[in-house]
Structure formats: C-alpha cells, structure tokens
Scaffold this motif. Structure first.
Motif, PDB file in Angstrom:
ATOM      1  N   ASP A  84     -10.659  -9.129   0.862  1.00 29.96           N
ATOM      2  CA  ASP A  84     -10.815  -8.051   2.168  1.00 29.96           C
ATOM      3  C   ASP A  84     -12.497  -7.831   2.840  1.00 29.96           C
ATOM      4  OD1 ASP A  84      -7.990  -8.094   2.583  1.00 29.96           O
ATOM      5  OD2 ASP A  84      -8.047  -6.511   0.904  1.00 29.96           O
ATOM      6  N   GLY A 144      -2.396 -10.250   5.747  1.00 28.91           N
ATOM      7  CA  GLY A 144      -1.139  -9.793   5.216  1.00 28.91           C
ATOM      8  C   GLY A 144      -1.419 -10.217   3.448  1.00 28.91           C
ATOM      9  N   ASN A 145      -0.902  -8.912   3.237  1.00 34.51           N
ATOM     10  CA  ASN A 145       0.129 -10.186   1.291  1.00 34.51           C
ATOM     11  C   ASN A 145       0.757 -10.554   1.253  1.00 34.51           C
ATOM     12  OD1 ASN A 145      -3.281  -9.010   0.454  1.00 34.51           O
ATOM     13  ND2 ASN A 145      -2.653  -7.760  -0.883  1.00 34.51           N
ATOM     14  N   ASN A 164      -5.467  -9.950  -4.440  1.00 35.36           N
ATOM     15  CA  ASN A 164      -5.781  -9.900  -3.730  1.00 35.36           C
ATOM     16  C   ASN A 164      -6.595 -10.019  -2.402  1.00 35.36           C
ATOM     17  OD1 ASN A 164      -5.371  -7.176  -1.250  1.00 35.36           O
ATOM     18  ND2 ASN A 164      -7.009  -6.136  -2.116  1.00 35.36           N
ATOM     19  N   GLU A 165      -6.132 -10.188  -1.306  1.00 34.97           N
ATOM     20  CA  GLU A 165      -7.358 -11.167  -0.350  1.00 34.97           C
ATOM     21  C   GLU A 165      -8.735 -10.196  -0.772  1.00 34.97           C
ATOM     22  OE1 GLU A 165      -5.799 -10.896   3.120  1.00 34.97           O
ATOM     23  OE2 GLU A 165      -7.184 -12.611   4.036  1.00 34.97           O
ATOM     24  N   GLY A 182       0.225   1.187   5.639  1.00 35.74           N
ATOM     25  CA  GLY A 182       0.029  -1.114   5.185  1.00 35.74           C
ATOM     26  C   GLY A 182      -0.795  -1.605   6.458  1.00 35.74           C
ATOM     27  N   THR A 183      -0.037  -3.292   6.094  1.00 41.44           N
ATOM     28  CA  THR A 183      -1.074  -4.057   6.774  1.00 41.44           C
ATOM     29  C   THR A 183       1.084  -4.021   8.046  1.00 41.44           C
ATOM     30  OG1 THR A 183      -1.855  -5.615   6.445  1.00 41.44           O
ATOM     31  CG2 THR A 183      -2.957  -4.647   7.216  1.00 41.44           C
ATOM     32  N   THR A 217       0.338  -1.031   0.206  1.00 41.01           N
ATOM     33  CA  THR A 217      -0.065  -0.145   0.188  1.00 41.01           C
ATOM     34  C   THR A 217       1.125   1.095  -0.043  1.00 41.01           C
ATOM     35  OG1 THR A 217      -1.486  -1.072   1.332  1.00 41.01           O
ATOM     36  CG2 THR A 217      -1.827   1.520   1.235  1.00 41.01           C
ATOM     37  N   SER A 221      -1.250  -4.863  -2.782  1.00 42.42           N
ATOM     38  CA  SER A 221      -3.049  -4.375  -1.764  1.00 42.42           C
ATOM     39  C   SER A 221      -3.083  -3.066  -2.394  1.00 42.42           C
ATOM     40  CB  SER A 221      -1.881  -3.836  -0.595  1.00 42.42           C
ATOM     41  OG  SER A 221      -1.290  -5.057  -0.440  1.00 42.42           O
ATOM     42  N   GLY A 222      -4.056  -1.812  -1.202  1.00 41.03           N
ATOM     43  CA  GLY A 222      -4.081  -0.635  -1.800  1.00 41.03           C
ATOM     44  C   GLY A 222      -5.325  -0.063  -2.030  1.00 41.03           C
ATOM     45  N   ALA A 223      -6.547  -1.458  -1.509  1.00 39.43           N
ATOM     46  CA  ALA A 223      -7.795  -1.803  -1.902  1.00 39.43           C
ATOM     47  C   ALA A 223      -8.489  -0.744  -0.861  1.00 39.43           C
ATOM     48  CB  ALA A 223      -8.500  -3.126  -1.590  1.00 39.43           C
ATOM     49  N   VAL A 224      -8.048  -1.194   0.178  1.00 38.72           N
ATOM     50  CA  VAL A 224      -8.333   0.032   1.502  1.00 38.72           C
ATOM     51  C   VAL A 224      -7.869   1.100   1.623  1.00 38.72           C
ATOM     52  CG1 VAL A 224      -8.549  -0.480   4.111  1.00 38.72           C
ATOM     53  CG2 VAL A 224      -8.889  -2.264   3.343  1.00 38.72           C
ATOM     54  N   GLY A 225      -6.772   1.087   1.347  1.00 38.61           N
ATOM     55  CA  GLY A 225      -6.260   2.634   0.974  1.00 38.61           C
ATOM     56  C   GLY A 225      -6.970   3.628   0.236  1.00 38.61           C
TER      57      GLY A 225
HETATM   58  N1  GLU Z   1      -5.624  -6.184   1.125  1.00 39.91           N
HETATM   59  C1  GLU Z   1      -5.636  -5.599   1.773  1.00 39.91           C
HETATM   60  C2  GLU Z   1      -5.638  -4.283   0.314  1.00 39.91           C
HETATM   61  O1  GLU Z   1      -5.790  -4.495  -0.231  1.00 39.91           O
HETATM   62  C3  GLU Z   1      -3.602  -4.957   2.039  1.00 39.91           C
HETATM   63  C4  GLU Z   1      -2.861  -5.626   2.894  1.00 39.91           C
HETATM   64  C5  GLU Z   1      -1.621  -5.555   3.283  1.00 39.91           C
HETATM   65  O2  GLU Z   1      -1.259  -4.444   3.399  1.00 39.91           O
HETATM   66  O3  GLU Z   1      -0.909  -6.669   3.381  1.00 39.91           O
HETATM   67  O4  GLU Z   1      -5.537  -2.843   1.381  1.00 39.91           O
END
Ligand code: GLU
Length: 261
Positions: A138, A149-150, A135-136, A211-212, A14, A51-55
């Motif tokens: 989420d 975490g990714n 991605n996960e 990020g996580t 992220t 990553s980056g979906a939540v952000g």
């Molecule tokens: N899957 C989360 C996302 O896309 C990120 C997980 C991570 O940063 O490890 O926001």
C-alpha cells in the motif's frame, strides 16, 4: 471435500482484524493464528492474505478518523504493516511456525517473468514450511498498479501459489439474497455454481467503514478464482474456530464452486 484441500489461502479483512477504533483485535488474531497453526500441523499449506495495515497504522498514530487522502493512507500502511507482522510473527512463533512477508502490486501479476518469480517464491516458502503473509504494498502502490482491495489480491495470490481453495473471512456470514442488516427475511445462499447477473445483484455496497471491500468485490474475486479452477468460500471471521467447521464438512457460509470444464 475441503478437508482434502492441501493448499489454502485465507483472506482476512480489516473488520475481522481490528476493533471499531482501528486497534488490532488481539484476541481474535490469536484465535485465528492458533487455528491456522493447527491446520499447518494437520498438513495443510497456509497462505494468509491479511488486510489491516492502514487500520492498524491509524490506530497506532492515534488519528481521529480513518485516513482519507492517499498520502495519509500510504503513511498509515507503512506504520501498520510492521505492527501487523510483529503480531503475526509473535503469535505464530508461539506455535513454532515461521511467517514470511510478501507485499504485492498488480504489475507483478501482469508481467509473466515477475509472476514466475513470485510463484517460485511462494513454492519455496511453502516447501520450507513457512506461512506467507501477503498484503498489497500500500505504501508504494498507486492507481494502475493497484489490485483494488485484498479480495481481488487473494484471488491472484491463490492463482500464483496454485491454491486448492480460498477461505474469505468476512464480517458477514456469506452472500445473502438481500442485505440482512436491512431485511429480516434475507436468505443466506449456501452455494453458487455460476456467478450470474442475479448473483451480482445480491451484493450491496461497501461493507464496514474500516475495510475497503464489500460483497461485490468478494463476488468478483470469486469469479476470478473460479474461472481459474479455484473455489472460494466466504464465512464470518468473527469466530475463527469456525474454520474447523469447514474442514469437518459442515455447511457454513457461501461456497463458490470452481468453473467446470
Ligand atoms: N491493503 C489494505 C490494508 O492492509 C486493505 C485493503 C482491503 O481492505 O481490501 O489496510
């Protein structure tokens, strides 16, 4: 050596993909996509773990802070994931490459039948010349079926698609013997042949606030990958063109060698 790796998993965190305020860093993503497209053109198979979906979701929703509750994180991921894919789709299309979205939960990996199906999906997509973007999942995942975490996800994805190497793009140059943000004499470790207690001890806490994962989750991911015969390299994702340095055999980042025998 890395030049000869056919199948490469590139994990993008992220903090590499977004600005401090959560919005997508288009300049960096564009440079990244251009580089990865060129890798494809040179004959490599590329699988992106992004990553980056939540952000991206929290920026799009104009929230004041990174979401703290589960429901808020899941809602932000649902908004941000489609944002992310739209950007990847557009940028990769500019270089005539086709992306494919795969959202995973850990129970897929734990079930041999479902794992087999996902392996087939990766192989089919790669044989069709696509760039899978993983991605996960989420918005629907919960404790028990989370990867945590990714970094961890990238290790399992690499195993599932039988990758030759994982390149982990981070916001730090690699693994240091102490925190370089606090100690000016911190030394970058350029190669790890065995993940010992001492190596684990080099990892500090979490990385950026966006990020996580911190260094510890990266080392643990390297351990999973290495034990399954896959090396991993951590480099700074700030300048995506440095990915070429890896292919040119230059010593950058930290290389975690696969376990022998
Ligand atoms: N899957 C989360 C996302 O896309 C990120 C997980 C991570 O940063 O490890 O926001």
């Amino acid at each position: 050596m890395i030049k000869h790796c056919k199948r490469i998993v590139v994990k993008i965190g992220t903090s590499t993909l977004t600005y401090q305020n959560g919005s997508l860093n288009l300049r960096r993503i564009e440079a990244l996509v251009r580089t990865l497209s060129d890798f494809k053109n040179a004959g490599h198979d590329i699988v992106v773990v992004s990553s980056g979906a939540v952000g991206a979701g929290y920026a799009k929703l104009a929230l004041n802070e990174y979401p703290q509750t589960v429901e808020m994180k899941q809602a932000c991921a649902a908004v941000g994931q489609s944002q992310l894919m739209k950007i990847y789709e557009n940028f990769f299309a500019g270089y005539s490459h086709t992306v494919a979205q795969i959202l995973m939960t850990k129970d897929v990996i734990d079930d041999s039948h479902r794992l087999e199906l996902v392996k087939n999906t990766f192989n089919t997509l790669l044989s069709l010349g696509c760039v899978p973007i993983v991605n996960e999942n989420d918005s629907v995942s919960c404790d028990g079926i989370k990867f945590g975490g990714n970094d961890t996800l990238s290790a399992y994805v690499a195993i599932a698609c039988d990758a030759d190497i994982i390149i982990n793009l981070s916001d730090i140059d690699g693994l240091y013997d102490k925190d370089p943000r606090k100690f000016s004499d911190a030394k970058l470790i350029d190669r790890v042949d065995e993940i010992t207690e001492e190596i684990m001890g080099y990892a500090g806490g979490a990385g950026s606030s966006r990020g996580t994962g911190g260094m510890l989750t990266k080392i643990l991911a390297a351990k999973i990958a290495n034990e399954n015969g896959i090396p991993m390299i951590i480099i700074n994702g700030e300048d995506p063109y440095r990915l070429y340095d890896i292919l040119d055999g230059k010593h950058i980042g930290t290389y975690f060698a696969k376990k022998r025998g």
